[in-house]
Design a protein around this motif. Structure first.
Motif, PDB file in Angstrom:
ATOM      1  N   GLU A  32       7.635  -0.444  23.654  1.00 20.39           N
ATOM      2  CA  GLU A  32       6.736   0.195  24.620  1.00 20.39           C
ATOM      3  C   GLU A  32       7.374   0.265  26.010  1.00 20.39           C
ATOM      4  OE1 GLU A  32       2.252  -0.453  26.497  1.00 20.39           O
ATOM      5  OE2 GLU A  32       2.962  -1.711  24.822  1.00 20.39           O
ATOM      6  N   ARG A  33       8.007  -0.816  26.467  1.00 20.62           N
ATOM      7  CA  ARG A  33       8.584  -0.794  27.808  1.00 20.62           C
ATOM      8  C   ARG A  33       9.872   0.041  27.862  1.00 20.62           C
ATOM      9  NH1 ARG A  33      10.908  -6.968  28.838  1.00 20.62           N
ATOM     10  NH2 ARG A  33      12.766  -6.801  27.512  1.00 20.62           N
ATOM     11  N   MET A  34      10.614   0.122  26.728  1.00 24.46           N
ATOM     12  CA  MET A  34      11.798   0.983  26.692  1.00 24.46           C
ATOM     13  C   MET A  34      11.396   2.447  26.812  1.00 24.46           C
ATOM     14  SD  MET A  34      13.882  -1.080  23.708  1.00 24.46           S
ATOM     15  CE  MET A  34      15.256   0.049  23.505  1.00 24.46           C
ATOM     16  N   LYS A  35      10.263   2.809  26.196  1.00 21.65           N
ATOM     17  CA  LYS A  35       9.828   4.201  26.203  1.00 21.65           C
ATOM     18  C   LYS A  35       9.375   4.674  27.583  1.00 21.65           C
ATOM     19  CE  LYS A  35       8.707   4.737  21.302  1.00 21.65           C
ATOM     20  NZ  LYS A  35       7.660   4.993  20.305  1.00 21.65           N
ATOM     21  N   LEU A  36       9.170   3.729  28.512  1.00 19.37           N
ATOM     22  CA  LEU A  36       8.834   4.118  29.884  1.00 19.37           C
ATOM     23  C   LEU A  36       9.949   4.930  30.519  1.00 19.37           C
ATOM     24  CD1 LEU A  36       7.336   0.765  31.249  1.00 19.37           C
ATOM     25  CD2 LEU A  36       6.065   2.833  30.645  1.00 19.37           C
ATOM     26  N   TYR A  37      11.188   4.711  30.042  1.00 19.91           N
ATOM     27  CA  TYR A  37      12.359   5.371  30.647  1.00 19.91           C
ATOM     28  C   TYR A  37      12.996   6.408  29.719  1.00 19.91           C
ATOM     29  CZ  TYR A  37      11.832   1.891  34.229  1.00 19.91           C
ATOM     30  OH  TYR A  37      11.330   1.128  35.251  1.00 19.91           O
ATOM     31  N   LEU A  38      12.235   6.827  28.705  1.00 17.18           N
ATOM     32  CA  LEU A  38      12.727   7.853  27.776  1.00 17.18           C
ATOM     33  C   LEU A  38      11.910   9.134  27.924  1.00 17.18           C
ATOM     34  CD1 LEU A  38      13.252   5.665  24.589  1.00 17.18           C
ATOM     35  CD2 LEU A  38      15.009   6.489  26.174  1.00 17.18           C
ATOM     36  N   LYS A  39      12.554  10.241  27.574  1.00 11.67           N
ATOM     37  CA  LYS A  39      11.866  11.536  27.635  1.00 11.67           C
ATOM     38  C   LYS A  39      10.741  11.600  26.615  1.00 11.67           C
ATOM     39  CE  LYS A  39      16.105  14.009  28.956  1.00 11.67           C
ATOM     40  NZ  LYS A  39      17.090  14.992  28.545  1.00 11.67           N
ATOM     41  N   SER A  42      16.908  10.501  26.294  1.00 14.65           N
ATOM     42  CA  SER A  42      16.527  10.197  24.915  1.00 14.65           C
ATOM     43  C   SER A  42      17.514   9.152  24.407  1.00 14.65           C
ATOM     44  CB  SER A  42      16.589  11.454  24.044  1.00 14.65           C
ATOM     45  OG  SER A  42      17.936  11.877  23.887  1.00 14.65           O
ATOM     46  N   LEU A  43      17.192   8.493  23.298  1.00 14.07           N
ATOM     47  CA  LEU A  43      18.118   7.487  22.748  1.00 14.07           C
ATOM     48  C   LEU A  43      19.431   8.140  22.340  1.00 14.07           C
ATOM     49  CD1 LEU A  43      15.784   5.301  20.488  1.00 14.07           C
ATOM     50  CD2 LEU A  43      16.702   4.749  22.744  1.00 14.07           C
ATOM     51  N   ASN A  44      19.368   9.405  21.965  1.00 11.86           N
ATOM     52  CA  ASN A  44      20.571  10.085  21.481  1.00 11.86           C
ATOM     53  C   ASN A  44      21.522  10.502  22.593  1.00 11.86           C
ATOM     54  OD1 ASN A  44      22.208  11.304  19.433  1.00 11.86           O
ATOM     55  ND2 ASN A  44      21.428  13.288  20.078  1.00 11.86           N
ATOM     56  N   ASP A  45      20.979  10.864  23.772  1.00  7.96           N
ATOM     57  CA  ASP A  45      21.863  11.363  24.830  1.00  7.96           C
ATOM     58  C   ASP A  45      22.017  10.401  26.008  1.00  7.96           C
ATOM     59  OD1 ASP A  45      19.556  11.547  26.370  1.00  7.96           O
ATOM     60  OD2 ASP A  45      19.366  13.708  26.176  1.00  7.96           O
ATOM     61  N   ALA A  46      21.419   9.216  25.940  1.00  6.47           N
ATOM     62  CA  ALA A  46      21.535   8.252  27.038  1.00  6.47           C
ATOM     63  C   ALA A  46      22.989   7.799  27.196  1.00  6.47           C
ATOM     64  CB  ALA A  46      20.650   7.038  26.775  1.00  6.47           C
ATOM     65  N   PRO A  47      23.536   7.815  28.428  1.00  2.00           N
ATOM     66  CA  PRO A  47      24.924   7.372  28.630  1.00  2.00           C
ATOM     67  C   PRO A  47      25.102   5.908  28.197  1.00  2.00           C
ATOM     68  CG  PRO A  47      24.079   8.505  30.584  1.00  2.00           C
ATOM     69  CD  PRO A  47      22.916   8.287  29.680  1.00  2.00           C
ATOM     70  N   GLU A  48      26.255   5.596  27.646  1.00  2.00           N
ATOM     71  CA  GLU A  48      26.510   4.237  27.167  1.00  2.00           C
ATOM     72  C   GLU A  48      26.402   3.212  28.293  1.00  2.00           C
ATOM     73  OE1 GLU A  48      30.053   3.773  24.900  1.00  2.00           O
ATOM     74  OE2 GLU A  48      29.614   5.424  23.539  1.00  2.00           O
ATOM     75  N   GLU A  49      26.952   3.547  29.452  1.00  3.48           N
ATOM     76  CA  GLU A  49      26.919   2.610  30.579  1.00  3.48           C
ATOM     77  C   GLU A  49      25.480   2.327  31.008  1.00  3.48           C
ATOM     78  OE1 GLU A  49      28.837   2.118  35.078  1.00  3.48           O
ATOM     79  OE2 GLU A  49      29.193   3.939  33.913  1.00  3.48           O
ATOM     80  N   TRP A  50      24.636   3.357  31.003  1.00  3.23           N
ATOM     81  CA  TRP A  50      23.228   3.196  31.362  1.00  3.23           C
ATOM     82  C   TRP A  50      22.527   2.277  30.369  1.00  3.23           C
ATOM     83  CZ3 TRP A  50      18.523   4.698  29.051  1.00  3.23           C
ATOM     84  CH2 TRP A  50      17.411   4.671  29.891  1.00  3.23           C
ATOM     85  N   LEU A  51      22.787   2.476  29.084  1.00  5.09           N
ATOM     86  CA  LEU A  51      22.167   1.644  28.049  1.00  5.09           C
ATOM     87  C   LEU A  51      22.574   0.178  28.199  1.00  5.09           C
ATOM     88  CD1 LEU A  51      22.649   3.931  24.905  1.00  5.09           C
ATOM     89  CD2 LEU A  51      20.462   3.300  25.936  1.00  5.09           C
ATOM     90  N   LYS A  52      23.857  -0.044  28.496  1.00  6.58           N
ATOM     91  CA  LYS A  52      24.373  -1.418  28.555  1.00  6.58           C
ATOM     92  C   LYS A  52      23.971  -2.154  29.829  1.00  6.58           C
ATOM     93  CE  LYS A  52      28.322  -0.594  25.498  1.00  6.58           C
ATOM     94  NZ  LYS A  52      29.795  -0.618  25.344  1.00  6.58           N
ATOM     95  N   ASN A  53      23.556  -1.420  30.860  1.00  7.54           N
ATOM     96  CA  ASN A  53      23.205  -2.057  32.132  1.00  7.54           C
ATOM     97  C   ASN A  53      21.701  -2.123  32.392  1.00  7.54           C
ATOM     98  OD1 ASN A  53      25.882  -2.546  32.910  1.00  7.54           O
ATOM     99  ND2 ASN A  53      26.115  -0.475  33.691  1.00  7.54           N
ATOM    100  N   HIS A  54      20.925  -1.294  31.704  1.00  4.94           N
ATOM    101  CA  HIS A  54      19.486  -1.264  31.947  1.00  4.94           C
ATOM    102  C   HIS A  54      18.835  -2.525  31.358  1.00  4.94           C
ATOM    103  CE1 HIS A  54      15.333   0.084  32.107  1.00  4.94           C
ATOM    104  NE2 HIS A  54      15.725   1.108  32.853  1.00  4.94           N
ATOM    105  N   PRO A  55      18.000  -3.231  32.133  1.00  4.32           N
ATOM    106  CA  PRO A  55      17.390  -4.481  31.654  1.00  4.32           C
ATOM    107  C   PRO A  55      16.618  -4.344  30.346  1.00  4.32           C
ATOM    108  CG  PRO A  55      17.045  -4.228  34.015  1.00  4.32           C
ATOM    109  CD  PRO A  55      17.638  -2.938  33.540  1.00  4.32           C
ATOM    110  N   TYR A  56      16.003  -3.183  30.102  1.00  6.80           N
ATOM    111  CA  TYR A  56      15.200  -3.001  28.901  1.00  6.80           C
ATOM    112  C   TYR A  56      16.020  -2.569  27.681  1.00  6.80           C
ATOM    113  CZ  TYR A  56      11.099  -3.106  32.007  1.00  6.80           C
ATOM    114  OH  TYR A  56      10.137  -3.466  32.916  1.00  6.80           O
TER     115      TYR A  56
END
Length: 428
Positions: free
Chosen positions: A421-428, A374-388
């Motif tokens: 829409e494409r960000m939500k592909l990788y969210l719960k 979820s946006l709230n629990d996503a690791p910071e490193e994952w957020l900063k490295n994921h293309p979307y």
């Protein structure tokens, strides 16, 4: 009785006159100035203060600079809000826990540029990836893997730097030789050069020693060998550097599908000079290579049973894609953490779309193993490295501090529908 009353009146008159005289005398004197009050304040700066990088200080070290426990906590929280690193003195000065007087006391000791153009209009932009944390002058010969990692290099890069030092004989020798380390980019060297405690140039006599060392290696006697069976260490024993050995192995495994089929294939590798090829040619044996090639050709892959999230580089080449297309697909898949839709593969840059479409029509795609947050629990490193997510990562991290709710965070982000829409592909 009358006499007694007269005495009382006389005593009262005497007392009244005394009071009047005292009052007149007091009012006739000049008023003395009120004494000046001076408060004694302990200095907020330690007796001895040295140059420091504010990005390297922890809670205790900020307190040692004269800040209270609450101020130190505020500064560290502010650092997280601006992206995890202070990028200029101007940015640090904006922290409300640092008063103007306090900033003037410590300003000359801060190891940061005065300002940063990008920080003026990108408050949530992270510090540059290639920016290193350098606390002062140092001798790179004394640095361990942990020291290089702390500076900003990855563990793999740190190990490569130490291997290069070992290759030089245990010392970087000079800034000139240090710059030649393939793991040190030009940007990194520009940052490091002013702080390196090394001679600027390699002494002439040392250059001759190194040159003779390589000459001796090039004239060494060899044993017959099959270049298809050699690893990194074996190539280095033939006189190649570690970097050259890695290039040869990559050229064989990636460009030639794992095998040198002829002397011409071997000669085409650009790190093998004409002189080196002439030296090694008498010892090269490629027997049985054709038989192995025929065996490889007999191994056919059933692409209707290969999951697109598990397909390998070699299998993509086998299907008919060139190395550029295959590398782009594998690289993009790794950055995403797996494909969710086939359209993502079709949209990958630098691919042969016609061949890829044929592959998409045949091969299945299973996204069930992809890790989602979820946006709230996503690791910071994952957020900063994921293309979307990487372009909105700092804003997400900032907003969720006070609004730990996905719906509110989406509202604050104000993204275009296609991006959301494409960000939500990788969210719960």
């Amino acid at each position: 009785m009358m006499r007694k009353n007269n005495y009382q009146k006389l005593a009262f008159m005497i007392m009244l006159l005394t009071i009047l005289l005292v009052y007149q005398k007091h009012t006739s004197k000049e008023k003395e100035p009120f004494p000046e009050i001076k408060f004694i304040i302990d200095s907020s700066v330690p007796a001895v203060i040295r140059d420091f990088n504010p990005n390297s200080l922890n809670h205790k070290q900020w307190q040692e600079l004269g800040f209270s426990e609450k101020q130190a906590s505020t500064i560290l929280k502010y650092k997280d809000i601006v992206g995890g690193k202070f990028i200029s003195k101007e940015q640090l000065k904006k922290c409300y826990a640092i008063s103007e007087e306090k900033f003037k006391e410590i300003e000359s000791f801060i190891l940061l540029p005065e300002n940063h153009k990008k920080s003026l209009f990108k408050p949530f932009k992270s510090f540059e990836k290639n920016k290193l944390i350098i606390t002062g002058k140092f001798n790179p010969d004394h640095y361990s893997t942990a020291d290089w990692i702390k500076m900003g290099f990855s563990e793999k890069q740190a190990d490569a730097i130490l291997k290069y030092k070992s290759y030089l004989g245990g010392s970087f020798i000079s800034k000139e030789k240090f710059k030649e380390c393939f793991m040190i980019s030009s940007d990194h060297y520009t940052q490091l050069a002013p702080y390196l405690i090394l001679p600027s140039e390699t002494p002439d006599n040392l250059k001759k020693i190194i040159k003779n060392h390589y000459s001796e290696k090039s004239t060494m006697q060899h044993q017959p060998f099959d270049p298809n069976n050699l690893g990194l260490q074996e190539w280095q024993s033939l006189g190649f550097s570690e970097k050259q050995a890695q290039i040869i192995v990559n050229y064989r495994d990636r460009n030639l599908h794992g095998r040198f089929e002829s002397l011409e294939d071997f000669q085409k590798c650009f790190v093998i000079s004409a002189e080196k090829f002439k030296e090694l040619r008498p010892y090269i044996t490629l027997t049985a290579s054709l038989a192995k090639k025929e065996n490889i050709q007999q191994q056919k892959t059933d692409f209707s049973k290969i999951d697109l999230n598990e397909i390998t580089f070699k299998q993509l080449l086998e299907f008919g894609l060139d190395e550029k297309s295959a590398g782009s697909i594998i690289g993009f898949r790794k950055k995403l953490g797996g494909f969710v839709t086939k359209q993502q593969i079709s949209d990958t840059y630098n691919i042969d779309k016609e061949i890829v479409q044929k592959l998409l029509d045949i091969a299945p795609l299973d996204p069930s193993a992809i890790t989602r947050y979820s946006l709230n629990d996503a690791p910071e490193e994952w957020l900063k490295n994921h293309p979307y997510f990487k372009y909105s990562a700092d804003k997400i991290i900032f907003y969720r501090i006070t609004n730990p709710d996905d719906k509110k965070i989406w509202k604050f982000l104000k993204l275009k529908p296609e991006y959301e829409e494409r960000m939500k592909l990788y969210l719960k």
